[in-house]
Design a protein around this motif. Structure first.
Motif, PDB file in Angstrom:
ATOM      1  N   GLN A  53       0.908  -1.540   0.044  1.00 25.04           N
ATOM      2  CA  GLN A  53       0.160  -0.030  -0.005  1.00 25.04           C
ATOM      3  C   GLN A  53       0.864   1.242   0.143  1.00 25.04           C
ATOM      4  O   GLN A  53       1.991   1.688   0.411  1.00 25.04           O
ATOM      5  CB  GLN A  53      -1.212  -0.056   1.008  1.00 25.04           C
ATOM      6  N   GLY A  55      -3.605   3.892  -2.378  1.00 16.56           N
ATOM      7  CA  GLY A  55      -3.308   2.421  -3.142  1.00 16.56           C
ATOM      8  C   GLY A  55      -2.886   1.189  -2.548  1.00 16.56           C
ATOM      9  O   GLY A  55      -1.594   1.921  -1.708  1.00 16.56           O
ATOM     10  N   SER A  72     -10.031  -7.245  -9.909  1.00 16.77           N
ATOM     11  CA  SER A  72      -9.832  -8.145  -9.666  1.00 16.77           C
ATOM     12  C   SER A  72     -10.256  -9.233 -10.542  1.00 16.77           C
ATOM     13  O   SER A  72     -10.540  -8.405 -12.249  1.00 16.77           O
ATOM     14  CB  SER A  72     -10.780  -8.227  -8.124  1.00 16.77           C
ATOM     15  N   SER A 127      -5.782 -11.997  -7.266  1.00 18.49           N
ATOM     16  CA  SER A 127      -5.082 -10.579  -6.144  1.00 18.49           C
ATOM     17  C   SER A 127      -6.174  -9.479  -6.930  1.00 18.49           C
ATOM     18  O   SER A 127      -7.067  -9.395  -7.271  1.00 18.49           O
ATOM     19  CB  SER A 127      -4.072 -10.275  -8.212  1.00 18.49           C
ATOM     20  N   SER A 147      -7.408   1.738  -5.622  1.00 18.68           N
ATOM     21  CA  SER A 147      -7.495   3.658  -5.637  1.00 18.68           C
ATOM     22  C   SER A 147      -8.262   3.793  -5.374  1.00 18.68           C
ATOM     23  O   SER A 147      -9.262   3.976  -5.763  1.00 18.68           O
ATOM     24  CB  SER A 147      -6.394   3.395  -7.075  1.00 18.68           C
ATOM     25  N   ASP A 169      -6.596  -4.543  -7.407  1.00 19.53           N
ATOM     26  CA  ASP A 169      -5.908  -3.347  -6.728  1.00 19.53           C
ATOM     27  C   ASP A 169      -7.039  -2.511  -7.007  1.00 19.53           C
ATOM     28  O   ASP A 169      -7.887  -2.301  -6.971  1.00 19.53           O
ATOM     29  CB  ASP A 169      -5.025  -3.229  -8.160  1.00 19.53           C
ATOM     30  N   ASN A 227      -2.747  -2.727  -3.027  1.00 23.69           N
ATOM     31  CA  ASN A 227      -2.861  -3.920  -4.185  1.00 23.69           C
ATOM     32  C   ASN A 227      -2.511  -5.094  -3.129  1.00 23.69           C
ATOM     33  O   ASN A 227      -1.633  -4.868  -2.514  1.00 23.69           O
ATOM     34  CB  ASN A 227      -1.945  -4.048  -5.355  1.00 23.69           C
TER      35      ASN A 227
END
Length: 315
Positions: A2, A18, A122, A70, A74, A72, A20
């Protein structure tokens, strides 16, 4: 992983976050066993569920492919400062209430522009949201949120704008739209205010399409005070319940008013047809009503009609 950043200068204030990483969904592979149960206050018994895998049996295995997912994330917010300022005078008064002097006035910065952006990605879905509030010649608010996915049902787009115009009076305009595999809709409204008149209009439409129902809806509402206060409204509805029942409904309303009189009229029409157990049926209904009222008299009228038919039973 992060990260976080923030800044403040003479032009703007902003912050960003951010993140991930990876989510482990291995717990979905653990088999579940649910014993046989009797529902309270009934003699109904639920069957036993043994070694049930959420990952295998619900289709998640084919959908996600792997339990390691996984993502991400933002988030960004920004405020752009406005160079304009509002001035508030600060005069001083003596006992005789005369202005002696006007020293330093108070300066308040005008509202600037605010924006907000959000995104999440994702393997299953991607989400995006953008929001903005802008103070320019008009004040404008805007938002957009949408998704994309390998599954059509999870995809959507919702968008809206609203603006306030301050030229020759006030005018507020708003627009909304929604689109999805199953639902679509639009809304538009305008309200105008001047020294001599007020005017408003609203239009809403929607369409629903799911396996058991198809439906279309539309509503319009208009009003103004130009020569006399008037309001008109109309509603249209069409539906289809998987061919078991199809029909339409229409409703209209008109209203006029002055200090000397009041008048209102409305009408409704509807029809339906379909079939149940191979027996076809149909029906219609219509109604009209009006009322006129002044200081000397009152007039009213009502009309109602209806008909129905069921094959092999009655007409």
């Amino acid at each position: 992983h992060q990260n976080f950043s923030a800044g403040n200068n003479e032009n703007s204030i902003e912050a960003h976050i951010g993140i991930n990483g990876e989510a482990n969904l291995d717990f979905l592979n653990i088999p579940l066993t649910i014993p046989e149960m009797t529902l309270p206050y009934t003699s109904l018994t639920t069957p036993q569920v043994k070694d049930f895998s959420l990952w295998e049996k619900t289709g998640l295995k084919d959908f996600l492919k792997t339990t390691k997912q996984s993502f991400d994330l933002s988030v960004k917010a920004q405020y752009k400062k406005n160079k304009d300022k509002h001035i508030i005078p600060t005069p001083f008064y003596a006992k005789d209430f005369q202005v002696l002097s006007t020293p330093n006035d108070i300066f308040i910065p005008a509202m600037g522009n605010i924006t907000y952006d959000f995104s999440f990605k994702s393997g299953i879905i991607t989400l995006n949201t953008n929001v903005g509030l802008y103070n320019q010649s008009d004040i404008v608010a805007y938002f957009l949120t949408s998704s994309s996915s390998v599954t059509d049902a999870l995809q959507y787009k919702l968008e809206g704008t609203s603006s306030l115009t301050r030229k020759r009076g006030l005018k507020l305009a708003t627009a909304l739209s929604l689109s999805n595999k199953f639902v679509e809709g639009n809304h538009d409204s305008t309200i105008s205010l001047t020294k001599k008149n007020m005017e408003a209009s609203v239009t809403t439409s929607a369409e629903v399409q799911i396996p058991i129902l198809r439906m279309k809806f539309k509503q319009e509402l208009n009003g103004n005070t130009k020569s006399k206060p008037t309001v008109s409204s109309s509603i249209e509805l069409m539906y289809d319940l998987n061919s078991t029942a199809t029909g339409t409904i229409n409703h209209k309303l008109n209203l006029e008013s002055l200090t000397s009189y009041f008048y209102i009229e409305s009408s409704t029409k509807g029809d339906i047809k379909g079939s149940v157990l191979s027996i076809e049926y149909s029906g219609t209904i219509a109604s009209e009503a009006s009322t006129y009222l002044n200081s000397k008299s009152t007039r009213s009228s009502v009309k109602l009609q209806g008909a129905s038919k069921v094959d092999g039973i009655w007409n």
